[in-house]
Write an enzyme that holds these catalytic residues in place. Structure first.
Site, PDB file in Angstrom:
ATOM      1  N   ALA A  63      53.908  44.289  41.260  1.00  0.00           N
ATOM      2  CA  ALA A  63      52.501  44.440  41.619  1.00  0.00           C
ATOM      3  C   ALA A  63      52.280  43.676  42.918  1.00  0.00           C
ATOM      4  O   ALA A  63      53.036  42.741  43.239  1.00  0.00           O
ATOM      5  CB  ALA A  63      51.624  43.878  40.504  1.00  0.00           C
ATOM      6  N   GLY A 108      56.142  44.466  38.078  1.00  0.00           N
ATOM      7  CA  GLY A 108      55.590  45.797  37.849  1.00  0.00           C
ATOM      8  C   GLY A 108      56.595  46.919  38.117  1.00  0.00           C
ATOM      9  O   GLY A 108      56.439  48.014  37.585  1.00  0.00           O
ATOM     10  N   GLU A 111      58.550  47.126  35.041  1.00  0.00           N
ATOM     11  CA  GLU A 111      57.616  47.638  34.026  1.00  0.00           C
ATOM     12  C   GLU A 111      57.383  49.144  34.158  1.00  0.00           C
ATOM     13  O   GLU A 111      57.338  49.861  33.156  1.00  0.00           O
ATOM     14  CB  GLU A 111      56.289  46.863  34.108  1.00  0.00           C
ATOM     15  CG  GLU A 111      56.443  45.422  33.648  1.00  0.00           C
ATOM     16  CD  GLU A 111      55.255  44.537  34.002  1.00  0.00           C
ATOM     17  OE1 GLU A 111      54.891  44.457  35.192  1.00  0.00           O
ATOM     18  OE2 GLU A 111      54.679  43.928  33.085  1.00  0.00           O
ATOM     19  N   GLU A 131      57.374  36.930  36.851  1.00  0.00           N
ATOM     20  CA  GLU A 131      55.970  36.519  36.837  1.00  0.00           C
ATOM     21  C   GLU A 131      55.738  35.045  36.555  1.00  0.00           C
ATOM     22  O   GLU A 131      54.871  34.419  37.165  1.00  0.00           O
ATOM     23  CB  GLU A 131      55.182  37.364  35.818  1.00  0.00           C
ATOM     24  CG  GLU A 131      54.899  38.775  36.280  1.00  0.00           C
ATOM     25  CD  GLU A 131      55.999  39.759  35.938  1.00  0.00           C
ATOM     26  OE1 GLU A 131      57.093  39.312  35.526  1.00  0.00           O
ATOM     27  OE2 GLU A 131      55.776  40.968  36.076  1.00  0.00           O
TER      28      GLU A 131
HETATM   29  N1  CAA Z   1      53.710  42.195  46.619  1.00  0.00           N
HETATM   30  C1  CAA Z   1      53.306  42.276  47.895  1.00  0.00           C
HETATM   31  N2  CAA Z   1      54.175  42.353  48.943  1.00  0.00           N
HETATM   32  C2  CAA Z   1      55.471  42.358  48.654  1.00  0.00           C
HETATM   33  C3  CAA Z   1      55.954  42.280  47.341  1.00  0.00           C
HETATM   34  C4  CAA Z   1      55.011  42.211  46.291  1.00  0.00           C
HETATM   35  N3  CAA Z   1      55.361  42.179  44.977  1.00  0.00           N
HETATM   36  N4  CAA Z   1      57.322  42.277  47.370  1.00  0.00           N
HETATM   37  C5  CAA Z   1      57.654  42.372  48.671  1.00  0.00           C
HETATM   38  N5  CAA Z   1      56.554  42.409  49.455  1.00  0.00           N
HETATM   39  C6  CAA Z   1      56.489  42.498  50.914  1.00  0.00           C
HETATM   40  C7  CAA Z   1      56.758  41.148  51.563  1.00  0.00           C
HETATM   41  O1  CAA Z   1      55.584  40.361  51.587  1.00  0.00           O
HETATM   42  C8  CAA Z   1      57.211  41.585  52.943  1.00  0.00           C
HETATM   43  O2  CAA Z   1      56.063  41.924  53.708  1.00  0.00           O
HETATM   44  P1  CAA Z   1      55.961  41.453  55.263  1.00  0.00           P
HETATM   45  O3  CAA Z   1      57.125  42.134  55.932  1.00  0.00           O
HETATM   46  O4  CAA Z   1      54.627  41.962  55.678  1.00  0.00           O
HETATM   47  O5  CAA Z   1      56.112  39.966  55.257  1.00  0.00           O
HETATM   48  C9  CAA Z   1      57.962  42.874  52.686  1.00  0.00           C
HETATM   49  O6  CAA Z   1      57.534  43.331  51.406  1.00  0.00           O
HETATM   50  C10 CAA Z   1      59.467  42.673  52.630  1.00  0.00           C
HETATM   51  O7  CAA Z   1      59.729  41.656  51.665  1.00  0.00           O
HETATM   52  P2  CAA Z   1      60.668  40.386  51.969  1.00  0.00           P
HETATM   53  O8  CAA Z   1      60.606  40.024  53.411  1.00  0.00           O
HETATM   54  O9  CAA Z   1      60.314  39.325  50.990  1.00  0.00           O
HETATM   55  O10 CAA Z   1      62.111  40.996  51.667  1.00  0.00           O
HETATM   56  P3  CAA Z   1      63.389  40.228  51.154  1.00  0.00           P
HETATM   57  O11 CAA Z   1      64.506  41.207  51.241  1.00  0.00           O
HETATM   58  O12 CAA Z   1      63.544  38.916  51.824  1.00  0.00           O
HETATM   59  O13 CAA Z   1      63.100  39.924  49.593  1.00  0.00           O
HETATM   60  C11 CAA Z   1      62.356  40.462  47.378  1.00  0.00           C
HETATM   61  C12 CAA Z   1      62.954  40.990  48.695  1.00  0.00           C
HETATM   62  C13 CAA Z   1      63.376  39.552  46.684  1.00  0.00           C
HETATM   63  C14 CAA Z   1      62.056  41.667  46.496  1.00  0.00           C
HETATM   64  C15 CAA Z   1      61.063  39.681  47.681  1.00  0.00           C
HETATM   65  O14 CAA Z   1      60.232  40.477  48.515  1.00  0.00           O
HETATM   66  C16 CAA Z   1      60.286  39.317  46.468  1.00  0.00           C
HETATM   67  O15 CAA Z   1      60.651  38.373  45.782  1.00  0.00           O
HETATM   68  N6  CAA Z   1      59.162  40.019  46.193  1.00  0.00           N
HETATM   69  C17 CAA Z   1      58.294  39.716  45.107  1.00  0.00           C
HETATM   70  C18 CAA Z   1      58.877  40.143  43.772  1.00  0.00           C
HETATM   71  C19 CAA Z   1      57.978  39.750  42.638  1.00  0.00           C
HETATM   72  O16 CAA Z   1      57.724  38.590  42.394  1.00  0.00           O
HETATM   73  N7  CAA Z   1      57.459  40.758  41.907  1.00  0.00           N
HETATM   74  C20 CAA Z   1      56.595  40.540  40.792  1.00  0.00           C
HETATM   75  C21 CAA Z   1      55.174  40.586  41.219  1.00  0.00           C
HETATM   76  S1  CAA Z   1      54.082  40.074  39.948  1.00  0.00           S
HETATM   77  C22 CAA Z   1      53.852  41.456  38.974  1.00  0.00           C
HETATM   78  O17 CAA Z   1      54.472  42.481  39.151  1.00  0.00           O
HETATM   79  C23 CAA Z   1      52.845  41.251  37.910  1.00  0.00           C
HETATM   80  C24 CAA Z   1      52.700  42.343  36.940  1.00  0.00           C
HETATM   81  O18 CAA Z   1      53.473  42.497  36.028  1.00  0.00           O
HETATM   82  C25 CAA Z   1      51.537  43.209  37.004  1.00  0.00           C
END
Ligand code: CAA
Length: 263
Positions: A63, A108, A111, A131
């Site tokens: 998400a 998500g 999920e 999360e």
């Molecule tokens: N939300 C918003 N933006 C996201 C995102 C997310 N979940 N995951 C990645 N992005 C964005 C980053 O902010 C980045 O944007 P910018 O270029 O504008 O800075 C772009 O995507 C590329 O991401 P990274 O530079 O971080 O890429 P990376 O290769 O270094 O890392 C990754 C990849 C390990 C997937 C890392 O992006 C990451 O950890 N993302 C978050 C994953 C996460 O925590 N997901 C769970 C979210 S909570 C949820 O989902 C709750 C629920 O159940 C409803």
């Protein structure tokens, strides 16, 4: 639609979540597009759906953390409901849905893949529920579907530790059915979808409903659900032609169960 593309190849529909700049993260707009895309699928001509993510790096990275960061308690509950409603639509969709997980499937992303009937993935896929590292619980069904899919012990380990797992471990614990080299994933998904599409469509739909609905009740009630859906098939042309072909002992015809509507 800005964030979801939909293509039809033969009897297979391919939904692609298309927000690669944010690794296909699910914000409200993406969820709205997905909801609308599902509403627009012609369930009378398409027999199986594939869900995938745009690009070669990510299926869905979760998400949208930016959108969630400022939510109040009430807004967060509403956001959880929004995701849950769309995922439930996918889970109960009348057609089978194959998730072709082509990279990160986090939060998500994991999920939404679990709301699909079948998951296959590429070798670079990474699954996880990160999360608790963000100070929240999984919010789009992760606490429920992961426990049902891989068992409560493994689900609790993944969710409490927030540790991501690679494709081979996802295969080992039964989260995915098969792992393919990235360049072979979509063809494998299409091949599986086409194989499903060759079978009697009402029977396939009834199987999905029987499995899903049966898992929610006790065995005595579950077998009644199966009996009714089994009985329904006997009012279809598929059943008459499919069994007729068998009894004619025509091997060629037997293999070609032709599609059919209700009588
Ligand atoms: N939300 C918003 N933006 C996201 C995102 C997310 N979940 N995951 C990645 N992005 C964005 C980053 O902010 C980045 O944007 P910018 O270029 O504008 O800075 C772009 O995507 C590329 O991401 P990274 O530079 O971080 O890429 P990376 O290769 O270094 O890392 C990754 C990849 C390990 C997937 C890392 O992006 C990451 O950890 N993302 C978050 C994953 C996460 O925590 N997901 C769970 C979210 S909570 C949820 O989902 C709750 C629920 O159940 C409803």
């Amino acid at each position: 639609m800005e964030f979801v593309t939909y293509e039809v190849e033969g009897q297979v529909g391919i939904l692609t979540i298309n927000r690669p700049k944010a690794l296909n993260a699910l914000n409200s707009a993406v969820l709205n597009d997905l909801d609308e895309a599902l509403d627009n699928v012609d369930v009378n001509t398409v027999r199986c759906l594939i869900l995938t993510g745009a690009g070669e790096k990510s299926f869905v990275a979760g998400a949208d953390i930016g959108e969630m960061s400022t939510l109040t308690k009430a807004e967060a509950e509403a956001f959880g409901k929004k995701g849950n409603d769309v995922f439930r639509k996918l889970e109960t969709f009348p057609l089978p849905v194959i998730a072709a997980v082509n990279g990160f499937a986090l939060g998500g992303g994991c999920e939404i893949s679990m709301s699909c009937d079948i998951r296959i993935c590429s070798e670079n896929a990474v699954f996880g529920q990160p999360e608790v590292g963000l100070g929240i619980t999984p919010g789009f069904g992760g606490t429920q579907r992961l426990a049902r899919l891989v068992g409560p012990g493994m689900a609790k380990q993944m969710i409490y530790t927030a540790r991501n797992i690679k494709a081979d471990e996802a295969l080992r614990i039964g989260l995915v059915n098969a792992v393919y080299p990235q360049e072979e994933l979509m063809n494998a998904a299409k091949k599986m979808a086409s194989g499903i599409a060759m079978n009697a469509p009402i029977a396939v739909r009834n199987c999905k409903k029987a499995i899903n609905d049966g898992l929610e009740v006790n065995m005595d009630d579950a077998i009644v659900i199966e009996e009714k859906l089994f009985g329904d098939c006997f009012e279809t042309e598929d059943q008459k032609a499919g069994m007729g072909n068998f009894l004619e002992k025509d091997k060629e015809k037997k293999l070609k169960v032709v599609p059919f509507k209700n009588c």
